[in-house]
Every structure is written in structure tokens, then in C-alpha cells.
Write a protein that holds these residues in place. Structure first.
Motif, PDB file in Angstrom:
ATOM      1  N   ARG A  84       4.167   5.740  -0.127  1.00 48.17           N
ATOM      2  CA  ARG A  84       2.746   5.373  -0.091  1.00 48.17           C
ATOM      3  C   ARG A  84       2.497   4.073  -0.844  1.00 48.17           C
ATOM      4  NH1 ARG A  84       0.189   7.498   3.806  1.00 48.17           N
ATOM      5  NH2 ARG A  84       0.841   9.580   3.181  1.00 48.17           N
ATOM      6  N   PHE A  85       3.166   3.884  -1.981  1.00 50.29           N
ATOM      7  CA  PHE A  85       3.027   2.627  -2.719  1.00 50.29           C
ATOM      8  C   PHE A  85       3.452   1.441  -1.859  1.00 50.29           C
ATOM      9  CE2 PHE A  85       3.124   4.582  -7.181  1.00 50.29           C
ATOM     10  CZ  PHE A  85       1.803   4.255  -7.416  1.00 50.29           C
ATOM     11  N   LEU A  86       4.558   1.579  -1.146  1.00 51.38           N
ATOM     12  CA  LEU A  86       5.038   0.488  -0.296  1.00 51.38           C
ATOM     13  C   LEU A  86       4.034   0.174   0.811  1.00 51.38           C
ATOM     14  CD1 LEU A  86       8.796   1.525  -0.054  1.00 51.38           C
ATOM     15  CD2 LEU A  86       7.925  -0.541  -1.159  1.00 51.38           C
ATOM     16  N   GLN A  87       3.407   1.219   1.370  1.00 52.43           N
ATOM     17  CA  GLN A  87       2.396   0.993   2.397  1.00 52.43           C
ATOM     18  C   GLN A  87       1.155   0.297   1.831  1.00 52.43           C
ATOM     19  OE1 GLN A  87       1.568   4.635   4.505  1.00 52.43           O
ATOM     20  NE2 GLN A  87       3.715   4.978   5.027  1.00 52.43           N
ATOM     21  N   LYS A  88       0.930   0.448   0.526  1.00 52.43           N
ATOM     22  CA  LYS A  88      -0.205  -0.201  -0.139  1.00 52.43           C
ATOM     23  C   LYS A  88       0.162  -1.591  -0.677  1.00 52.43           C
ATOM     24  CE  LYS A  88      -3.170   3.149   0.401  1.00 52.43           C
ATOM     25  NZ  LYS A  88      -4.486   2.999   1.049  1.00 52.43           N
ATOM     26  N   LYS A  89       1.290  -2.118  -0.197  1.00 45.16           N
ATOM     27  CA  LYS A  89       1.705  -3.486  -0.507  1.00 45.16           C
ATOM     28  C   LYS A  89       2.265  -3.656  -1.920  1.00 45.16           C
ATOM     29  CE  LYS A  89       0.310  -4.544   3.595  1.00 45.16           C
ATOM     30  NZ  LYS A  89       1.315  -4.601   4.684  1.00 45.16           N
ATOM     31  N   VAL A  90       2.721  -2.556  -2.531  1.00 41.96           N
ATOM     32  CA  VAL A  90       3.518  -2.714  -3.750  1.00 41.96           C
ATOM     33  C   VAL A  90       4.876  -3.255  -3.319  1.00 41.96           C
ATOM     34  CG1 VAL A  90       4.663  -1.490  -5.639  1.00 41.96           C
ATOM     35  CG2 VAL A  90       2.349  -0.852  -4.975  1.00 41.96           C
ATOM     36  N   PRO A  91       5.368  -4.345  -3.932  1.00 40.82           N
ATOM     37  CA  PRO A  91       6.661  -4.906  -3.518  1.00 40.82           C
ATOM     38  C   PRO A  91       7.788  -3.890  -3.710  1.00 40.82           C
ATOM     39  CG  PRO A  91       5.488  -6.411  -4.986  1.00 40.82           C
ATOM     40  CD  PRO A  91       4.744  -5.121  -5.021  1.00 40.82           C
TER      41      PRO A  91
END
Length: 302
Positions: A84-91
Motif C-alpha cells: 500500500r505504501f508503494l501504491q501511495k508513491k513511497v519510493p
């Protein structure tokens, strides 16, 4: 029903018992992870992520490495959160260090490690330092060396919804809906991974592992394989590791405690669902290599 179970071979009954014990231990953490994932989906926007992340790459790597102190997660529930973090644009070079360290550096696991080894600050420090080194190495790899796009699917496949216009009760409801969907989606991989791990515990003779661990490097690699097979929760693995200390020694047991929370059968199945195969190979290769070198160095220093 009782007659049915009484006719089963003892090894199969052991298999089912170990399977149930792992599932019962893991499910609360998977549930917590999916609830956090649902909250991230509804309440965290890419704008918020960019606002609070450091601006340059290396501080972002360190941020991901150390955030596990205040945002703990077991390895059983970490994959939905990272996804989910990756989908929220966390590198990825911030998210993956968090994936590596969160199951190790969180306060519960640190206290368990301290207690299991006779209130040993030295062993706690060695485990903590090893996890940080691996996480930083993975972050550097993704930030500067390889492709940092690690999620399965393309950007067009990932739809980011804006829930700001929804009222709070509605947003909480949507977070729980996402959590339930994520729980059942992730749960099937957990079940399959747990079935495999419990079967390997019964049907792979431990004598094979103990007999090949004669020199320091093979002993370290053997203990990594054992950690992968046992697929213990990171809150409990220190007590198993402590029981193996007299047989294998400091460096191999340290390798056991480092690789298990990062790569075991359960979370590998969940990683296969979420991440590209190329990244999984890179993640495992770098983790194993860095842990082996670190533990060999620890063994030499004593």
C-alpha cells in the motif's frame, strides 16, 4: 470425524498441528497489517507522503530503515503495508528497508531478543546492527543500482482514489472494507506458505542440516535455510535461536535471527503475489550475501 483423524499417520497429525500453531500465531499480525493497509489506503495520500518524506535519497533510505521503531510490524503482516505504501508513491528504496527492519527492530522483538539470550545487550545490539546494515544495503541497491519499480503491474493498473470528500464514518467503513479484502487476498498465500513450511518441518530431516554445518560459512547458510523452513514469527524466533546457540555458535544463530524475519516461506508467498520476480531474487540475494558477510565478521571478531 474422530475416527477419520485416528486413521491418519502420526507424521500427518504433526503436520496439521504445526500448521495450526503457525496460523494461530500469524493471523493476528496479518489482521493488524491489513487494517493498517486499509487505513493507509483511505487516509494517506501521495501528497501527505511527499510532505513528510526527506527530500534526498539517502535520508529517505535511513527514514525507511528506522521507522520500524515507532511503526512496528511482524513479518506476517508487513507485505500488505509495504504494497500500500508503494501504491501511495513511497519510493521503493524507502519502503524496502522498512520491510527488512520493521519485524526486527520493533520494541517487542528487541525485548524478546534481550530476554531470550539471558538479558544480553550484546546479542540485541548485534541483531539490531545487522538488520540496519541489510536494510541500508537494500535501499542503496534500489536507489542507485537497479530498477526501483518493484510492484507487479504497471502504473496504469494501480488506481489511487481520493477519499478526502468522504465523511469520517464513511472513510472508516471504507478502510475496514479494504482491510477485509486485503486480509482474504493475503490469507490464501499465508495458508499455502504455512502448509509448505509445516510440511518441511516434518519431512525434511534436521540431521541433514546439522551434518553439513562444519565450517563457519556452511553453518551460517544452514541456519539461514533452517530459519526459512521453520518460518517462525519474529516475536518468538529468539527463543528458538537461543536453544541452538550451544550447537551452532554465535554467528550462525545470528544469521538465523536476521534472515528469518526478512525471508521465510510465509512472507515469500505473499511477496510473490505483490512484487516482481526479479526484485524478489535481488532482495533475497542481497540479504543473504550481506548477512553472511556480517555474521562471518562477527564470528571472526568473536
Amino acid at each position: 470425524m474422530l475416527n477419520l483423524f485416528s486413521n491418519l499417520p502420526p507424521s500427518m497429525l504433526q503436520w496439521f498441528a504445526i500448521f495450526l500453531s503457525i496460523i494461530i500465531e500469524a493471523l493476528p499480525f496479518v489482521l493488524l497489517g491489513t487494517i493498517l493497509s486499509g487505513c493507509i489506503e483511505v487516509f494517506v495520500t501521495p501528497d501527505i507522503v511527499q510532505k513528510y518524506l526527506p527530500k534526498s535519497k539517502f535520508p529517505r533510505i535511513l527514514f525507511g530503515t528506522f521507522i520500524g521503531f515507532v511503526f512496528p510490524s511482524c513479518e506476517c503482516g508487513i507485505i500488505p503495508i509495504i504494497n500500500r505504501f508503494l501504491q501511495k508513491k513511497v519510493p521503493s528504496y524507502t519502503a524496502v528497508p522498512f520491510l527488512a527492519t520493521a519485524p526486527i527492530i520493533n520494541p517487542i522483538v528487541l525485548f524478546a531478543t534481550y530476554s531470550a539470550f539471558g538479558n544480553s545487550l550484546r546479542f540485541l545490539a548485534l541483531r539490531l546492527l545487522g538488520a540496519i546494515i541489510v536494510a541500508v544495503a537494500l535501499g542503496i541497491m534500489l536507489a542507485f543500482v537497479v530498477d526501483d519499480d518493484i510492484l507487479k503491474g504497471t502504473e496504469n493498473d494501480i488506481h489511487i482514489h481520493n477519499y478526502r470528500g468522504e465523511k469520517w464514518p464513511r472513510r472508516i467503513y471504507l478502510a475496514l472494507v479494504h482491510a477485509i479484502d486485503e486480509f482474504f487476498d493475503t490469507g490464501r498465500y499465508l495458508v499455502f506458505g504455512t502448509l509448505t513450511a509445516s510440511a518441511m518441518q516434518i519431512y525434511v530431516p534436521t540431521k541433514i542440516l546439522t551434518s553439513v554445518g562444519h565450517n563457519p560459512l556452511t553453518a551460517i547458510l544452514v541456519m539461514m535455510v533452517l530459519a526459512f523452513i521453520l518460518s517462525l514469527c519474529s516475536e518468538a524466533d529468539a527463543f528458538i535461536g537461543a536453544s541452538l546457540l550451544s550447537t551452532f555458535g554465535l554467528a550462525p544463530v545470528l544469521a538465523f535471527l536476521l534472515i528469518g524475519p526478512m525471508v521465510d516461506i510465509k512472507n515469500l508467498m505473499m511477496m510473490i503475489k505483490a512484487f516482481k520476480g526479479k526484485f524478489i531474487v535481488q532482495f533475497i540475494s542481497v540479504s543473504v550475501a550481506v548477512i553472511a558477510l556480517y555474521c562471518l565478521l562477527v564470528g571472526v571478531i568473536g
